[in-house]
Write a protein that holds these residues in place. Structure first.
Motif, PDB file in Angstrom:
ATOM      1  N   LEU A 300       0.830  -1.199   0.000  1.00 59.68           N
ATOM      2  CA  LEU A 300       0.000   0.000   0.000  1.00 59.68           C
ATOM      3  C   LEU A 300       0.867   1.252   0.000  1.00 59.68           C
ATOM      4  CD1 LEU A 300      -2.844  -0.960   2.532  1.00 59.68           C
ATOM      5  CD2 LEU A 300      -2.945  -0.921   0.029  1.00 59.68           C
ATOM      6  N   VAL A 301       1.832   1.320   0.932  1.00 61.71           N
ATOM      7  CA  VAL A 301       2.653   2.520   1.036  1.00 61.71           C
ATOM      8  C   VAL A 301       3.960   2.191   1.751  1.00 61.71           C
ATOM      9  CG1 VAL A 301       1.554   3.221   3.208  1.00 61.71           C
ATOM     10  CG2 VAL A 301       2.674   4.954   1.775  1.00 61.71           C
ATOM     11  N   THR A 302       5.025   2.897   1.384  1.00 69.08           N
ATOM     12  CA  THR A 302       6.326   2.813   2.061  1.00 69.08           C
ATOM     13  C   THR A 302       6.772   4.234   2.382  1.00 69.08           C
ATOM     14  OG1 THR A 302       6.957   0.792   0.880  1.00 69.08           O
ATOM     15  CG2 THR A 302       8.737   2.083   1.870  1.00 69.08           C
ATOM     16  N   PHE A 303       7.252   4.464   3.607  1.00 67.54           N
ATOM     17  CA  PHE A 303       7.681   5.802   4.012  1.00 67.54           C
ATOM     18  C   PHE A 303       8.616   5.668   5.213  1.00 67.54           C
ATOM     19  CE2 PHE A 303       3.839   4.590   6.139  1.00 67.54           C
ATOM     20  CZ  PHE A 303       3.957   5.058   7.436  1.00 67.54           C
ATOM     21  N   LYS A 304       9.166   6.777   5.678  1.00 66.43           N
ATOM     22  CA  LYS A 304      10.029   6.778   6.858  1.00 66.43           C
ATOM     23  C   LYS A 304       9.257   7.352   8.040  1.00 66.43           C
ATOM     24  CE  LYS A 304      14.549   6.885   4.596  1.00 66.43           C
ATOM     25  NZ  LYS A 304      14.958   5.568   5.123  1.00 66.43           N
ATOM     26  N   HIS A 305       9.542   6.775   9.232  1.00 65.84           N
ATOM     27  CA  HIS A 305       8.803   7.189  10.426  1.00 65.84           C
ATOM     28  C   HIS A 305       9.748   7.146  11.623  1.00 65.84           C
ATOM     29  CE1 HIS A 305       5.607   7.358  13.462  1.00 65.84           C
ATOM     30  NE2 HIS A 305       4.789   7.724  12.484  1.00 65.84           N
ATOM     31  N   PRO A 306       9.700   8.181  12.505  1.00 72.85           N
ATOM     32  CA  PRO A 306      10.613   8.227  13.659  1.00 72.85           C
ATOM     33  C   PRO A 306      10.141   7.434  14.868  1.00 72.85           C
ATOM     34  CG  PRO A 306       9.300  10.210  13.596  1.00 72.85           C
ATOM     35  CD  PRO A 306       8.913   9.413  12.386  1.00 72.85           C
ATOM     36  N   GLY A 307       8.976   6.791  14.764  1.00 77.61           N
ATOM     37  CA  GLY A 307       8.446   6.022  15.884  1.00 77.61           C
ATOM     38  C   GLY A 307       7.374   6.778  16.639  1.00 77.61           C
ATOM     39  N   GLY A 308       6.836   6.132  17.666  1.00 78.59           N
ATOM     40  CA  GLY A 308       5.716   6.712  18.404  1.00 78.59           C
ATOM     41  C   GLY A 308       4.398   6.316  17.747  1.00 78.59           C
ATOM     42  N   ASN A 309       3.393   7.159  17.870  1.00 74.29           N
ATOM     43  CA  ASN A 309       2.074   6.865  17.298  1.00 74.29           C
ATOM     44  C   ASN A 309       2.150   6.874  15.772  1.00 74.29           C
ATOM     45  OD1 ASN A 309       0.746   6.631  19.792  1.00 74.29           O
ATOM     46  ND2 ASN A 309       0.498   8.854  19.934  1.00 74.29           N
ATOM     47  N   LEU A 310       1.530   5.871  15.167  1.00 75.09           N
ATOM     48  CA  LEU A 310       1.505   5.750  13.710  1.00 75.09           C
ATOM     49  C   LEU A 310       0.089   5.467  13.269  1.00 75.09           C
ATOM     50  CD1 LEU A 310       3.817   3.898  11.275  1.00 75.09           C
ATOM     51  CD2 LEU A 310       1.460   3.099  11.485  1.00 75.09           C
ATOM     52  N   SER A 311      -0.329   6.107  12.175  1.00 78.10           N
ATOM     53  CA  SER A 311      -1.653   5.851  11.599  1.00 78.10           C
ATOM     54  C   SER A 311      -1.557   5.947  10.083  1.00 78.10           C
ATOM     55  CB  SER A 311      -2.697   6.831  12.153  1.00 78.10           C
ATOM     56  OG  SER A 311      -2.271   8.171  11.971  1.00 78.10           O
ATOM     57  N   ILE A 312      -2.306   5.046   9.406  1.00 79.81           N
ATOM     58  CA  ILE A 312      -2.278   4.978   7.945  1.00 79.81           C
ATOM     59  C   ILE A 312      -3.696   4.697   7.450  1.00 79.81           C
ATOM     60  CG2 ILE A 312      -1.263   3.848   5.927  1.00 79.81           C
ATOM     61  CD1 ILE A 312       0.967   2.808   7.767  1.00 79.81           C
ATOM     62  N   PRO A 313      -4.209   5.516   6.531  1.00 76.48           N
ATOM     63  CA  PRO A 313      -5.539   5.228   5.986  1.00 76.48           C
ATOM     64  C   PRO A 313      -5.483   4.061   5.004  1.00 76.48           C
ATOM     65  CG  PRO A 313      -4.602   7.134   4.891  1.00 76.48           C
ATOM     66  CD  PRO A 313      -3.636   6.753   5.982  1.00 76.48           C
ATOM     67  N   TYR A 314      -6.614   3.377   4.847  1.00 78.71           N
ATOM     68  CA  TYR A 314      -6.662   2.256   3.907  1.00 78.71           C
ATOM     69  C   TYR A 314      -8.059   2.120   3.339  1.00 78.71           C
ATOM     70  CZ  TYR A 314      -8.871  -0.308   7.769  1.00 78.71           C
ATOM     71  OH  TYR A 314      -9.722  -0.699   8.778  1.00 78.71           O
ATOM     72  N   SER A 315      -8.152   1.457   2.199  1.00 76.21           N
ATOM     73  CA  SER A 315      -9.428   1.097   1.589  1.00 76.21           C
ATOM     74  C   SER A 315      -9.195  -0.219   0.856  1.00 76.21           C
ATOM     75  CB  SER A 315      -9.908   2.184   0.619  1.00 76.21           C
ATOM     76  OG  SER A 315     -11.153   1.818   0.027  1.00 76.21           O
ATOM     77  N   VAL A 316      -9.659  -1.327   1.459  1.00 72.91           N
ATOM     78  CA  VAL A 316      -9.372  -2.662   0.941  1.00 72.91           C
ATOM     79  C   VAL A 316     -10.607  -3.532   1.041  1.00 72.91           C
ATOM     80  CG1 VAL A 316      -6.902  -2.574   1.514  1.00 72.91           C
ATOM     81  CG2 VAL A 316      -8.545  -3.445   3.198  1.00 72.91           C
ATOM     82  N   ALA A 317     -10.536  -4.714   0.424  1.00 72.06           N
ATOM     83  CA  ALA A 317     -11.646  -5.655   0.470  1.00 72.06           C
ATOM     84  C   ALA A 317     -11.800  -6.255   1.870  1.00 72.06           C
ATOM     85  CB  ALA A 317     -11.429  -6.760  -0.553  1.00 72.06           C
ATOM     86  N   LYS A 318     -13.017  -6.690   2.170  1.00 72.49           N
ATOM     87  CA  LYS A 318     -13.284  -7.312   3.464  1.00 72.49           C
ATOM     88  C   LYS A 318     -12.409  -8.561   3.640  1.00 72.49           C
ATOM     89  CE  LYS A 318     -17.088  -9.126   6.279  1.00 72.49           C
ATOM     90  NZ  LYS A 318     -18.545  -9.407   6.319  1.00 72.49           N
ATOM     91  N   ASN A 319     -11.961  -8.785   4.870  1.00 75.44           N
ATOM     92  CA  ASN A 319     -11.121  -9.923   5.271  1.00 75.44           C
ATOM     93  C   ASN A 319      -9.683  -9.831   4.758  1.00 75.44           C
ATOM     94  OD1 ASN A 319     -13.207 -11.217   6.707  1.00 75.44           O
ATOM     95  ND2 ASN A 319     -13.971 -12.176   4.831  1.00 75.44           N
ATOM     96  N   THR A 320      -9.321  -8.659   4.252  1.00 72.85           N
ATOM     97  CA  THR A 320      -7.918  -8.434   3.888  1.00 72.85           C
ATOM     98  C   THR A 320      -7.083  -8.287   5.166  1.00 72.85           C
ATOM     99  OG1 THR A 320      -8.428  -7.374   1.782  1.00 72.85           O
ATOM    100  CG2 THR A 320      -6.296  -6.852   2.778  1.00 72.85           C
ATOM    101  N   VAL A 321      -5.911  -8.892   5.191  1.00 75.84           N
ATOM    102  CA  VAL A 321      -4.993  -8.750   6.320  1.00 75.84           C
ATOM    103  C   VAL A 321      -4.014  -7.630   6.009  1.00 75.84           C
ATOM    104  CG1 VAL A 321      -3.231  -9.873   7.737  1.00 75.84           C
ATOM    105  CG2 VAL A 321      -5.199 -11.192   6.897  1.00 75.84           C
ATOM    106  N   LEU A 322      -3.938  -6.646   6.886  1.00 72.58           N
ATOM    107  CA  LEU A 322      -2.979  -5.546   6.756  1.00 72.58           C
ATOM    108  C   LEU A 322      -1.788  -5.835   7.657  1.00 72.58           C
ATOM    109  CD1 LEU A 322      -5.372  -2.439   6.802  1.00 72.58           C
ATOM    110  CD2 LEU A 322      -4.408  -3.634   4.816  1.00 72.58           C
ATOM    111  N   ILE A 323      -0.584  -5.804   7.085  1.00 67.78           N
ATOM    112  CA  ILE A 323       0.638  -6.155   7.823  1.00 67.78           C
ATOM    113  C   ILE A 323       1.585  -4.961   7.798  1.00 67.78           C
ATOM    114  CG2 ILE A 323       2.520  -7.817   8.047  1.00 67.78           C
ATOM    115  CD1 ILE A 323       0.876  -9.714   6.257  1.00 67.78           C
ATOM    116  N   LEU A 324       2.035  -4.550   8.966  1.00 74.22           N
ATOM    117  CA  LEU A 324       2.962  -3.421   9.099  1.00 74.22           C
ATOM    118  C   LEU A 324       4.380  -3.940   9.312  1.00 74.22           C
ATOM    119  CD1 LEU A 324       3.194  -0.280   9.377  1.00 74.22           C
ATOM    120  CD2 LEU A 324       3.107  -0.646  11.852  1.00 74.22           C
TER     121      LEU A 324
END
Length: 340
Positions: A300-324
């Protein structure tokens, strides 16, 4: 008359002598046959017995040259295999043997020897300019879980520098240092330039894919919340920092995503993926992947993050597994349901 008696006597004597000599010849021939049989049996049993039996010497821990000389005395022959070992001092020493020392074998037998070729590395490499995570991955490949790690990384020191965040600036011990036992490696790593700034882009009205592009391109941390919408697709309805504002790198900017109403049975499900990460000394690579119930995983997306709270919007089919993933290591996952 006398001549006839003399002739008869001579013939009879000759016959008697021949008879006596025949028995002598017979016994002589018999003795020779027996003797030849004994010699044949002796040769046969000697051949069956084979080489002389010897005791295998204890060779483990000895230098290969010394081990070969001991085997030569015993008329034994080596079959050598090499492998790396954990202790640098084991180089060229016998680590294992088969048959074991003390075993009785015939002279001429081959003895299997496992000999150390030394450690995987015997000198400190030059890690200057490497990314810190690449150094960690490299050392893991050198020293497996079952072996002694000869290089242990201490907690790095971080300083602001013009080099990219995560770049190794200096190291101790210096490159080329001989490794004679386990060492602790101290690294100084770049945090990135001090007081570096970035201009906040205008994200209002952007769709999901454009939001992903902004996350990947900008040195900002976008935090997301959501609001209901009558739109058919996700869009940014509001941002907390005005476009054009100059902010320090990886400052946080809140974006409000307008979520479309739930559609039919096969309609995509929209939401916000959330996770709590450790605080990192510099921004790390983060990736969110989607694995549909039927089909191959995709990014879905690749980016850099310094840590702490993280949030990412998504729009996918039902029963899709999202893996971070953080630095290619899975840290969190959810299965998307209608109630997410």
């Amino acid at each position: 008359m006398n001549e006839n008696k003399s002739s008869k006597f001579t013939i009879r004597g000759a016959a008697e002598k021949l008879s006596e000599n025949g028995w002598t010849f017979f016994f002589f021939a018999l003795i020779m046959i027996v003797l030849m049989g004994c010699i044949t049996l002796a040769v046969f049993f000697t051949a069956v017995k084979g080489e002389e039996e010897v005791m295998v010497p204890q060779l483990i821990g000895k230098d290969l040259t010394e081990a070969l000389l001991e085997m030569q005395v015993k008329e034994l022959y080596p079959r050598v295999s090499l492998r790396y070992s954990e202790n640098p001092e084991d180089k060229n020493k016998v680590l294992a043997q088969s048959p074991a020392g003390g075993a009785i074998v015939k002279a001429g037998k081959r003895i299997n020897l496992t000999v150390s070729r030394g450690t995987v590395v015997d000198k400190v490499e030059d890690f200057s300019g490497w990314n810190l995570e690449d150094v960690r991955s490299h050392l893991k490949t050198l020293f497996t879980a079952g072996s002694k790690a000869l290089i242990v990384l201490a907690e790095p020191l971080y300083e602001y520098n013009s080099a990219a965040p995560g770049t190794v600036l200096t190291q101790d011990p210096v490159p080329g240092t001989t490794i004679s036992d386990q060492i602790t490696m101290h690294l100084v790593v770049s945090r990135g330039p001090a007081n570096e700034t970035v201009t906040v882009p205008n994200c209002v009205g952007l769709g999901l894919n454009d939001v992903y592009a902004q996350m990947a391109a900008n040195k900002l941390v976008f935090d997301f919340d959501s609001t209901a919408s009558e739109e058919k697709s996700m869009k940014v309805s509001m941002q907390s920092v005005p476009a054009g504002t100059s902010k320090e790198t990886y400052a946080r900017v809140n974006l409000t995503m307008a979520l479309p109403e739930a559609g039919g049975f096969n309609a995509p499900i929209s939401g916000i993926f959330s996770a709590k990460l450790p605080d990192y000394p510099f921004p790390l690579d983060v990736r969110l992947e989607a694995m549909p119930a039927n089909g191959a995983a995709y990014k879905l997306v690749t980016f850099k993050h310094p840590g702490g709270n993280l949030s990412i919007p998504y729009s996918v089919a039902k029963n899709t597994v999202l893996i971070l993933y953080v630095q290619n290591s899975e840290v969190a996952q959810i299965t998307v349901k209608s109630e997410n």
